[in-house]
Design a protein around this motif. Structure first.
Motif, short mmCIF file in Angstrom:
data_model
loop_
_atom_site.label_atom_id
_atom_site.label_comp_id
_atom_site.label_asym_id
_atom_site.label_seq_id
_atom_site.Cartn_x
_atom_site.Cartn_y
_atom_site.Cartn_z
N THR A 102 0.86 -1.19 0.00
CA THR A 102 0.00 0.00 0.00
C THR A 102 0.89 1.23 0.00
O THR A 102 2.08 1.14 0.27
CB THR A 102 -0.94 0.04 1.22
OG1 THR A 102 -0.15 0.16 2.41
CG2 THR A 102 -1.79 -1.21 1.31
N SER A 127 -16.71 -1.33 -0.95
CA SER A 127 -15.36 -1.89 -0.90
C SER A 127 -15.41 -3.37 -0.54
O SER A 127 -14.59 -4.16 -1.00
CB SER A 127 -14.51 -1.16 0.16
OG SER A 127 -14.40 0.19 -0.18
N LEU A 151 -12.81 -8.00 0.78
CA LEU A 151 -12.58 -6.80 -0.04
C LEU A 151 -12.66 -7.19 -1.51
O LEU A 151 -12.19 -8.26 -1.89
CB LEU A 151 -11.21 -6.19 0.27
CG LEU A 151 -11.02 -5.62 1.68
CD1 LEU A 151 -9.59 -5.12 1.86
CD2 LEU A 151 -12.00 -4.48 1.93
N TYR A 167 -11.95 -7.81 -5.32
CA TYR A 167 -10.73 -8.20 -6.03
C TYR A 167 -10.60 -7.44 -7.35
O TYR A 167 -9.51 -7.19 -7.84
CB TYR A 167 -10.81 -9.71 -6.28
CG TYR A 167 -9.69 -10.34 -7.05
CD1 TYR A 167 -8.58 -10.88 -6.38
CD2 TYR A 167 -9.73 -10.46 -8.44
CE1 TYR A 167 -7.56 -11.50 -7.09
CE2 TYR A 167 -8.71 -11.07 -9.14
CZ TYR A 167 -7.63 -11.59 -8.46
OH TYR A 167 -6.62 -12.21 -9.15
N TRP A 193 -8.46 -4.67 -4.10
CA TRP A 193 -7.46 -5.22 -3.19
C TRP A 193 -7.13 -6.67 -3.54
O TRP A 193 -8.04 -7.45 -3.83
CB TRP A 193 -7.96 -5.16 -1.74
CG TRP A 193 -8.10 -3.77 -1.24
CD1 TRP A 193 -7.17 -3.03 -0.54
CD2 TRP A 193 -9.24 -2.90 -1.36
NE1 TRP A 193 -7.67 -1.78 -0.26
CE2 TRP A 193 -8.94 -1.67 -0.75
CE3 TRP A 193 -10.50 -3.06 -1.96
CZ2 TRP A 193 -9.83 -0.61 -0.69
CZ3 TRP A 193 -11.39 -2.00 -1.91
CH2 TRP A 193 -11.05 -0.79 -1.28
N ARG A 249 -0.96 -4.25 -3.35
CA ARG A 249 -2.11 -4.93 -2.77
C ARG A 249 -3.37 -4.07 -2.83
O ARG A 249 -4.47 -4.58 -2.73
CB ARG A 249 -1.80 -5.31 -1.31
CG ARG A 249 -0.83 -6.48 -1.21
CD ARG A 249 -0.44 -6.75 0.21
NE ARG A 249 0.26 -8.03 0.34
CZ ARG A 249 0.95 -8.39 1.39
NH1 ARG A 249 1.06 -7.57 2.43
NH2 ARG A 249 1.55 -9.56 1.43
N GLU A 250 -3.16 -2.78 -2.97
CA GLU A 250 -4.29 -1.85 -3.12
C GLU A 250 -3.98 -0.98 -4.33
O GLU A 250 -2.93 -0.35 -4.37
CB GLU A 250 -4.45 -0.98 -1.87
CG GLU A 250 -5.57 0.04 -2.00
CD GLU A 250 -5.64 0.98 -0.80
OE1 GLU A 250 -6.65 0.95 -0.09
OE2 GLU A 250 -4.68 1.74 -0.59
#
Length: 454
Positions: A11, A45, A99, A101, A131, A142-143
Motif C-alpha cells: 500500500t 469496498s 474486499l 478483487y 485489493w 495490494r491496493e
C-alpha cells in the motif's frame, strides 16, 4: 519511546503533488467516459464472500482479502475444527465478507440486483480501488485503482468501436503515443481447431502470449512441453509470425481459417471493427495482433491491449467482449464488452515522459503575505474577489517573518505572491511578485486577477 508507525506492505501514501497527478488521470478518463454517454456507479469496498469466491479460479480465491466477522466468531465452531488448523475451512466460518478483487464481479452483482431499474444497454464506468493479497513487488500493489467502462445488454460491435475511440481519445489527451492491439478469441479458437488441438486452446494461447518476452524458440519448446504435436506446432508457425497490414493479415486468415466456422466469425468481427475505425481518423496506431491472448477463460470475442510506444512498461489498458457476465448470479444471456485503464501504470508513464501539464499539478496560484491584523483584513477582501474569479489563492495564517512566508511559497511552488503593506493599502492596491522572474508590480485587484489568470 513510541514505535514508528508503518503502513501494510503493498500500500502507499500519496503526497499532495502525487494526488494532483492522480486526479488529473482520473478526471481525464472520467471526462472522456462522459463524452461517450457512460454513467458512473460505485459499489462497496467489501462484498459478501459468496459473491466473490469461485469467480477468479483457485489462485484468485487465495488472493481475496477476507474480513473477520464481528462479535463472537468462535460460535458454531467445534474444538475439533479449531485444532485441525485448516485455514481455508476456518476462514469460511470466521469470515462472511471480503474486499473486492476487481470491479467486474461486483458490477455483475450490481446488474442482477438492479435489473429492474437499469435501462439496457447499460453503459457504466467505475473509478475505485481494489485489493489483492498478492506478494508486493515493483509495479504490483495490494491496493490499487481500476478505471473500468463496460456496456452490457448489447451484442453490437459498435460498442467495441467506441471503446477503441475512447482509448484513442484518452491517450491523445495525455499526449502518450500508444499502439492499440486487438485480437479475437474466436480467431484463436479457430487456429486451435485447424491445427487439430482444440482442447489445448488455453495452453497454445498462454504460450503464444509470451512471444515478445521469451522468443519463438522458447514458445515452441513450451508448446511441445504441453503435449502439442510437432505437426501442429509446424502449422502454427506462419500464423504466429503473420505480418503485414491489418488488411493483409485478415486476408491471410480468411484462407488459413476457411475450414473453421468459429475462426471465420472472429475474422469477420475483427474486420468490421478495424474497417469502421479506419474511417474515424484515430490518432494512434491500431494493430491486429494474433499473439494477444488476455485471460482466455473470461473473454469470448474481441480482446484489446494498449502498449505505450516511448516507455518500456507492460500493458496500460486492456479489455474485451465477454458473454454471460451475469450468468453466475442466475441472470443468463447478458453479453458485455469493457475496458480498464491501468491508472498506476499511466501515472508512471506520464512521470517518465514528464507529460503532466503545469496547471494539473500546481496547487495554490497566489499567496497573500500576512504582515498583521490590518493588512490581513485588507487582503481578505481582495482574496474573496480573487477566489470568485476561480483563482486558487490563500493567505499565510500567521504574521510570521517575511523569509518564512516566502519559503512557504517556494516550497509549494506558488507562482505569485501578493504583498500588502501600509503604502499599498493607502493606494488601494497590491504589490504582485512573480516568483519565477522576480518581477514586482503595483496593481489593482482587477489587474492582479488578469495577470494571474493569464
Amino acid at each position: 519511546m513510541a514505535a514508528k508507525p508503518s503502513i501494510p506492505k503493498g500500500t502507499r501514501d500519496f503526497s499532495p503533488v502525487e494526488m494532483a497527478k492522480r486526479n488529473y488521470i482520473f478526471n481525464t478518463i472520467r471526462d472522456v467516459y462522459h463524452l461517450y454517454g457512460f454513467q458512473q456507479i460505485e459499489t462497496p469496498s467489501m462484498e459478501m464472500l459468496s459473491t466473490l469466491m469461485g469467480k477468479y479460479g483457485d489462485e484468485g480465491d487465495k488472493l481475496l482479502f477476507k474480513i473477520q466477522n464481528s462479535g463472537d466468531y468462535f460460535s458454531g465452531i467445534t474444538d475439533e475444527e479449531l485444532l485441525s488448523r485448516n485455514a481455508a475451512k476456518l476462514a469460511s466460518k470466521f469470515c462472511e465478507k471480503g474486499l473486492r478483487y476487481d470491479l467486474t464481479v461486483p458490477f455483475a452483482r450490481y446488474v442482477v440486483m438492479h435489473r429492474d431499474e437499469i435501462t439496457f444497454p447499460f453503459k457504466r464506468y467505475q473509478v475505485q480501488p481494489v485489493w489483492r493479497a498478492d506478494r508486493p513487488q515493483k509495479g504490483r500493489y495490494r491496493e490499487f485503482y481500476q478505471c473500468d467502462a463496460d456496456v452490457v445488454g448489447s451484442d453490437s460491435l459498435l460498442n467495441e468501436v467506441e471503446l477503441m475511440q475512447i482509448v484513442d481519445t484518452v491517450f491523445s489527451r495525455f499526449n502518450i503515443r500508444v499502439c492499440i492491439k486487438i485480437n479475437n478469441r474466436k480467431i484463436l479458437s479457430g487456429i486451435a481447431e485447424i491445427i487439430g488441438e482444440s482442447d489445448k486452446i488455453v495452453d497454445i494461447t498462454v504460450a503464444i502470449d509470451k512471444l515478445d518476452k521469451i522468443g519463438l524458440d522458447n514458445v515452441n519448446a513450451e508448446l511441445k512441453e504441453k503435449g502439442i504435436s510437432d505437426g501442429a506446432i509446424a502449422k502454427l508457425q506462419p500464423i504466429i509470425l503473420l505480418s503485414g497490414t491489418n488488411a493483409e493479415k485478415l486476408a491471410t486468415l480468411k484462407n488459413v481459417l476457411s475450414a473453421s466456422e468459429i475462426g471465420l466469425k472472429g475474422v469477420e468481427e475483427s474486420e468490421f471493427i478495424l474497417n469502421t475505425l479506419e474511417t474515424m481518423g484515430l490518432k494512434n496506431e491500431i494493430e491486429l495482433d494474433l499473439t494477444l491472448a488476455r485471460g482466455l477463460n473470461y473473454y469470448t470475442g474481441a480482446i484489446f491491449e494498449v502498449k505505450a510506444l516511448d516507455v518500456q512498461i507492460g500493458s496500460i489498458t486492456g479489455g474485451g467482449r465477454y458473454d454471460n457476465l451475469t450468468g453466475v448470479f442466475g441472470m443468463a444471456g447478458v453479453s458485455g464488452v469493457g475496458i480498464s485503464f491501468g491508472a498506476d501504470r499511466i501515472f508512471d508513464v506520464l512521470n517518465q515522459l514528464e507529460l503532466y501539464p503545469k496547471e494539473a499539478v500546481n496547487g495554490t496560484e497566489l499567496l497573500f503575505i500576512n504582515f498583521g491584523e490590518k493588512e490581513a483584513a485588507y487582503s481578505m477582501g481582495i482574496l474573496a474577489k480573487v477566489r470568485a474569479a476561480n483563482i486558487r489563492a490563500e493567505i499565510f495564517p500567521d504574521a510570521a517573518k517575511m523569509k518564512k512566508q516566502m519559503s512557504y511559497a517556494n516550497a509549494k511552488n506558488i507562482p505569485f505572491v501578493a504583498i500588502v503593506g501600509e503604502n499599498e493599502m493607502n493606494e488601494g492596491k497590491v504589490m504582485l511578485k512573480n516568483m519565477e522572474t522576480g518581477e514586482q508590480n503595483l496593481v489593482s485587484a482587477d489587474e492582479l486577477i488578469a495577470i494571474v489568470k493569464k
